[in-house]
Design a protein around this motif. Structure first.
Motif, PDB file in Angstrom:
ATOM      1  N   LYS A   1     -19.522  53.267   5.554  1.00 33.98           N
ATOM      2  CA  LYS A   1     -19.447  51.802   5.527  1.00 33.98           C
ATOM      3  C   LYS A   1     -20.696  51.223   4.883  1.00 33.98           C
ATOM      4  CE  LYS A   1     -17.740  47.767   6.381  1.00 33.98           C
ATOM      5  NZ  LYS A   1     -16.588  47.248   5.652  1.00 33.98           N
ATOM      6  N   LEU A   2     -21.856  51.771   5.204  1.00 33.65           N
ATOM      7  CA  LEU A   2     -23.098  51.284   4.593  1.00 33.65           C
ATOM      8  C   LEU A   2     -23.078  51.500   3.083  1.00 33.65           C
ATOM      9  CD1 LEU A   2     -25.752  52.352   7.248  1.00 33.65           C
ATOM     10  CD2 LEU A   2     -25.003  50.019   6.705  1.00 33.65           C
ATOM     11  N   GLU A   3     -22.509  52.606   2.632  1.00 35.48           N
ATOM     12  CA  GLU A   3     -22.384  52.821   1.186  1.00 35.48           C
ATOM     13  C   GLU A   3     -21.507  51.746   0.556  1.00 35.48           C
ATOM     14  OE1 GLU A   3     -21.053  56.899   1.033  1.00 35.48           O
ATOM     15  OE2 GLU A   3     -23.112  57.661   1.036  1.00 35.48           O
ATOM     16  N   ASP A   4     -20.423  51.368   1.242  1.00 37.72           N
ATOM     17  CA  ASP A   4     -19.566  50.284   0.749  1.00 37.72           C
ATOM     18  C   ASP A   4     -20.326  48.964   0.689  1.00 37.72           C
ATOM     19  OD1 ASP A   4     -17.412  52.025   0.539  1.00 37.72           O
ATOM     20  OD2 ASP A   4     -16.466  51.357   2.412  1.00 37.72           O
ATOM     21  N   VAL A   5     -21.092  48.680   1.738  1.00 38.22           N
ATOM     22  CA  VAL A   5     -21.859  47.435   1.791  1.00 38.22           C
ATOM     23  C   VAL A   5     -22.937  47.446   0.706  1.00 38.22           C
ATOM     24  CG1 VAL A   5     -23.384  46.008   3.206  1.00 38.22           C
ATOM     25  CG2 VAL A   5     -21.340  47.029   4.225  1.00 38.22           C
ATOM     26  N   ILE A   6     -23.596  48.574   0.518  1.00 44.65           N
ATOM     27  CA  ILE A   6     -24.605  48.693  -0.547  1.00 44.65           C
ATOM     28  C   ILE A   6     -23.959  48.422  -1.901  1.00 44.65           C
ATOM     29  CG2 ILE A   6     -26.108  50.318  -1.783  1.00 44.65           C
ATOM     30  CD1 ILE A   6     -26.669  51.581   1.055  1.00 44.65           C
ATOM     31  N   ALA A   7     -22.750  48.943  -2.111  1.00 44.06           N
ATOM     32  CA  ALA A   7     -22.032  48.678  -3.366  1.00 44.06           C
ATOM     33  C   ALA A   7     -21.742  47.190  -3.522  1.00 44.06           C
ATOM     34  CB  ALA A   7     -20.743  49.492  -3.418  1.00 44.06           C
ATOM     35  N   ASP A   8     -21.302  46.524  -2.448  1.00 45.74           N
ATOM     36  CA  ASP A   8     -21.067  45.071  -2.492  1.00 45.74           C
ATOM     37  C   ASP A   8     -22.346  44.320  -2.844  1.00 45.74           C
ATOM     38  OD1 ASP A   8     -18.397  45.249  -1.740  1.00 45.74           O
ATOM     39  OD2 ASP A   8     -18.746  44.626   0.346  1.00 45.74           O
ATOM     40  N   GLU A   9     -23.412  44.647  -2.138  1.00 43.68           N
ATOM     41  CA  GLU A   9     -24.680  43.941  -2.353  1.00 43.68           C
ATOM     42  C   GLU A   9     -25.228  44.209  -3.760  1.00 43.68           C
ATOM     43  OE1 GLU A   9     -25.408  41.680  -0.354  1.00 43.68           O
ATOM     44  OE2 GLU A   9     -24.719  42.275   1.629  1.00 43.68           O
ATOM     45  N   THR A  10     -25.027  45.419  -4.255  1.00 46.50           N
ATOM     46  CA  THR A  10     -25.468  45.742  -5.617  1.00 46.50           C
ATOM     47  C   THR A  10     -24.680  44.927  -6.630  1.00 46.50           C
ATOM     48  OG1 THR A  10     -26.133  47.964  -4.930  1.00 46.50           O
ATOM     49  CG2 THR A  10     -25.757  47.617  -7.286  1.00 46.50           C
ATOM     50  N   LYS A  11     -23.387  44.767  -6.391  1.00 44.79           N
ATOM     51  CA  LYS A  11     -22.560  43.923  -7.269  1.00 44.79           C
ATOM     52  C   LYS A  11     -23.074  42.483  -7.255  1.00 44.79           C
ATOM     53  CE  LYS A  11     -18.570  42.024  -6.384  1.00 44.79           C
ATOM     54  NZ  LYS A  11     -17.531  41.445  -5.838  1.00 44.79           N
ATOM     55  N   HIS A  12     -23.395  41.966  -6.059  1.00 43.15           N
ATOM     56  CA  HIS A  12     -23.941  40.609  -5.949  1.00 43.15           C
ATOM     57  C   HIS A  12     -25.256  40.506  -6.723  1.00 43.15           C
ATOM     58  CE1 HIS A  12     -21.907  40.221  -1.698  1.00 43.15           C
ATOM     59  NE2 HIS A  12     -21.025  40.262  -2.678  1.00 43.15           N
ATOM     60  N   LYS A  13     -26.118  41.499  -6.539  1.00 43.16           N
ATOM     61  CA  LYS A  13     -27.428  41.500  -7.205  1.00 43.16           C
ATOM     62  C   LYS A  13     -27.263  41.500  -8.721  1.00 43.16           C
ATOM     63  CE  LYS A  13     -31.551  44.416  -7.658  1.00 43.16           C
ATOM     64  NZ  LYS A  13     -31.336  45.181  -8.887  1.00 43.16           N
ATOM     65  N   GLU A  14     -26.385  42.341  -9.223  1.00 48.13           N
ATOM     66  CA  GLU A  14     -26.171  42.424 -10.672  1.00 48.13           C
ATOM     67  C   GLU A  14     -25.601  41.118 -11.220  1.00 48.13           C
ATOM     68  OE1 GLU A  14     -23.750  45.944 -10.852  1.00 48.13           O
ATOM     69  OE2 GLU A  14     -25.516  47.264 -10.808  1.00 48.13           O
ATOM     70  N   GLU A  15     -24.728  40.489 -10.465  1.00 45.47           N
ATOM     71  CA  GLU A  15     -24.170  39.203 -10.902  1.00 45.47           C
ATOM     72  C   GLU A  15     -25.268  38.142 -10.996  1.00 45.47           C
ATOM     73  OE1 GLU A  15     -21.459  36.589 -12.399  1.00 45.47           O
ATOM     74  OE2 GLU A  15     -21.178  38.727 -12.070  1.00 45.47           O
ATOM     75  N   VAL A  16     -26.151  38.104 -10.016  1.00 47.04           N
ATOM     76  CA  VAL A  16     -27.251  37.142 -10.043  1.00 47.04           C
ATOM     77  C   VAL A  16     -28.205  37.455 -11.196  1.00 47.04           C
ATOM     78  CG1 VAL A  16     -29.217  36.189  -8.766  1.00 47.04           C
ATOM     79  CG2 VAL A  16     -27.046  36.627  -7.586  1.00 47.04           C
ATOM     80  N   GLU A  17     -28.464  38.733 -11.436  1.00 47.67           N
ATOM     81  CA  GLU A  17     -29.301  39.101 -12.589  1.00 47.67           C
ATOM     82  C   GLU A  17     -28.677  38.591 -13.884  1.00 47.67           C
ATOM     83  OE1 GLU A  17     -31.427  43.198 -10.973  1.00 47.67           O
ATOM     84  OE2 GLU A  17     -29.444  43.326 -11.893  1.00 47.67           O
ATOM     85  N   ASN A  18     -27.360  38.714 -14.002  1.00 43.91           N
ATOM     86  CA  ASN A  18     -26.679  38.197 -15.191  1.00 43.91           C
ATOM     87  C   ASN A  18     -26.791  36.684 -15.279  1.00 43.91           C
ATOM     88  OD1 ASN A  18     -25.846  40.689 -16.209  1.00 43.91           O
ATOM     89  ND2 ASN A  18     -23.948  40.665 -15.040  1.00 43.91           N
ATOM     90  N   LEU A  19     -26.685  36.007 -14.150  1.00 43.68           N
ATOM     91  CA  LEU A  19     -26.819  34.548 -14.154  1.00 43.68           C
ATOM     92  C   LEU A  19     -28.238  34.120 -14.521  1.00 43.68           C
ATOM     93  CD1 LEU A  19     -24.762  33.748 -10.931  1.00 43.68           C
ATOM     94  CD2 LEU A  19     -24.123  33.140 -13.292  1.00 43.68           C
ATOM     95  N   LEU A  20     -29.217  34.918 -14.143  1.00 43.96           N
ATOM     96  CA  LEU A  20     -30.614  34.595 -14.456  1.00 43.96           C
ATOM     97  C   LEU A  20     -31.000  34.954 -15.895  1.00 43.96           C
ATOM     98  CD1 LEU A  20     -32.443  35.517 -11.163  1.00 43.96           C
ATOM     99  CD2 LEU A  20     -32.579  33.315 -12.354  1.00 43.96           C
ATOM    100  N   ALA A  21     -30.202  35.787 -16.553  1.00 42.22           N
ATOM    101  CA  ALA A  21     -30.475  36.113 -17.960  1.00 42.22           C
ATOM    102  C   ALA A  21     -30.273  34.828 -18.745  1.00 42.22           C
ATOM    103  CB  ALA A  21     -29.548  37.217 -18.441  1.00 42.22           C
ATOM    104  N   ASP A  22     -31.351  34.274 -19.225  1.00 38.34           N
ATOM    105  CA  ASP A  22     -31.311  32.915 -19.770  1.00 38.34           C
ATOM    106  C   ASP A  22     -32.143  32.834 -21.046  1.00 38.34           C
ATOM    107  OD1 ASP A  22     -30.890  30.148 -19.888  1.00 38.34           O
ATOM    108  OD2 ASP A  22     -32.563  29.728 -18.554  1.00 38.34           O
ATOM    109  N   PRO A  23     -31.668  33.483 -22.122  1.00 39.73           N
ATOM    110  CA  PRO A  23     -32.479  33.520 -23.345  1.00 39.73           C
ATOM    111  C   PRO A  23     -32.738  32.150 -23.962  1.00 39.73           C
ATOM    112  CG  PRO A  23     -30.267  34.362 -23.764  1.00 39.73           C
ATOM    113  CD  PRO A  23     -30.395  34.149 -22.287  1.00 39.73           C
ATOM    114  N   GLU A  24     -31.885  31.178 -23.673  1.00 40.90           N
ATOM    115  CA  GLU A  24     -32.067  29.838 -24.242  1.00 40.90           C
ATOM    116  C   GLU A  24     -32.991  28.979 -23.391  1.00 40.90           C
ATOM    117  OE1 GLU A  24     -30.622  29.179 -27.203  1.00 40.90           O
ATOM    118  OE2 GLU A  24     -29.804  31.203 -27.128  1.00 40.90           O
ATOM    119  N   GLY A  25     -33.362  29.478 -22.221  1.00 43.18           N
ATOM    120  CA  GLY A  25     -34.225  28.695 -21.338  1.00 43.18           C
ATOM    121  C   GLY A  25     -33.524  27.515 -20.693  1.00 43.18           C
ATOM    122  N   VAL A  26     -32.206  27.571 -20.612  1.00 43.03           N
ATOM    123  CA  VAL A  26     -31.426  26.454 -20.083  1.00 43.03           C
ATOM    124  C   VAL A  26     -31.751  26.194 -18.603  1.00 43.03           C
ATOM    125  CG1 VAL A  26     -29.068  25.671 -19.583  1.00 43.03           C
ATOM    126  CG2 VAL A  26     -29.568  26.830 -21.717  1.00 43.03           C
TER     127      VAL A  26
END
Length: 147
Positions: free
Chosen positions: A119-144
């Motif tokens: 179960k912890l491995e599943d939760v780690i996978a969920d949290e990693t997905k959340h983290k990667e999504e936020v990293e993508n949202l923070l990728a901001d080459p235009e400085g918007v």
């Protein structure tokens, strides 16, 4: 109760407090996000609330099954108001959460708690997905996000 199980229960209660805080943080972020990013970020933040509460429910039940008492207190959290700061706080929270769950997984493995490990491995996978999504949202080459 042996010391390792007490440590596991204490750690799971810390995780539970952080899951409550994450649900609150996502709720807060959905409410305060403004500007051109609101249309995209409000649903993102809202979608994460149910995941965090699902994790909290599992942790509460597991703590009880192990002989502990689930906490009802949330961990401390910040209240940024700027979009970039909201995302950075979320990223830090997800990063810290993954680290805590990795530690808990190691202790659960040591104790032979196979179902908890899975179960912890599943939760780690969920949290990693959340983290990667936020990293993508923070990728901001235009400085918007800084405008």
């Amino acid at each position: 109760m042996n010391k390792d199980y007490k440590n596991l229960i204490d750690g799971l209660n810390d995780d539970l407090a952080h899951e409550y805080a994450a649900a609150i943080q996502y709720t807060y972020s959905a409410a305060v996000v403004t500007g051109v990013h609101r249309a995209a970020l409000k649903p993102f933040f809202e979608d994460e609330i149910n995941d965090e509460m699902g994790h909290a429910l599992y942790l509460s039940e597991k703590i009880s099954a192990l002989g502990g008492t689930p906490t009802t207190k949330a961990a401390e959290l910040s209240q940024p108001t700027e979009v970039k700061d909201l995302l950075e706080a979320t990223l830090q929270s997800e990063t810290d959460t993954i680290k805590r769950y990795e530690e808990r997984k190691q202790l659960a493995e040591k104790l032979g708690e196979t179902a908890l490990v899975v179960k912890l491995e599943d939760v780690i996978a969920d949290e990693t997905k959340h983290k990667e999504e936020v990293e993508n949202l923070l990728a901001d080459p235009e400085g918007v996000l800084n405008k």
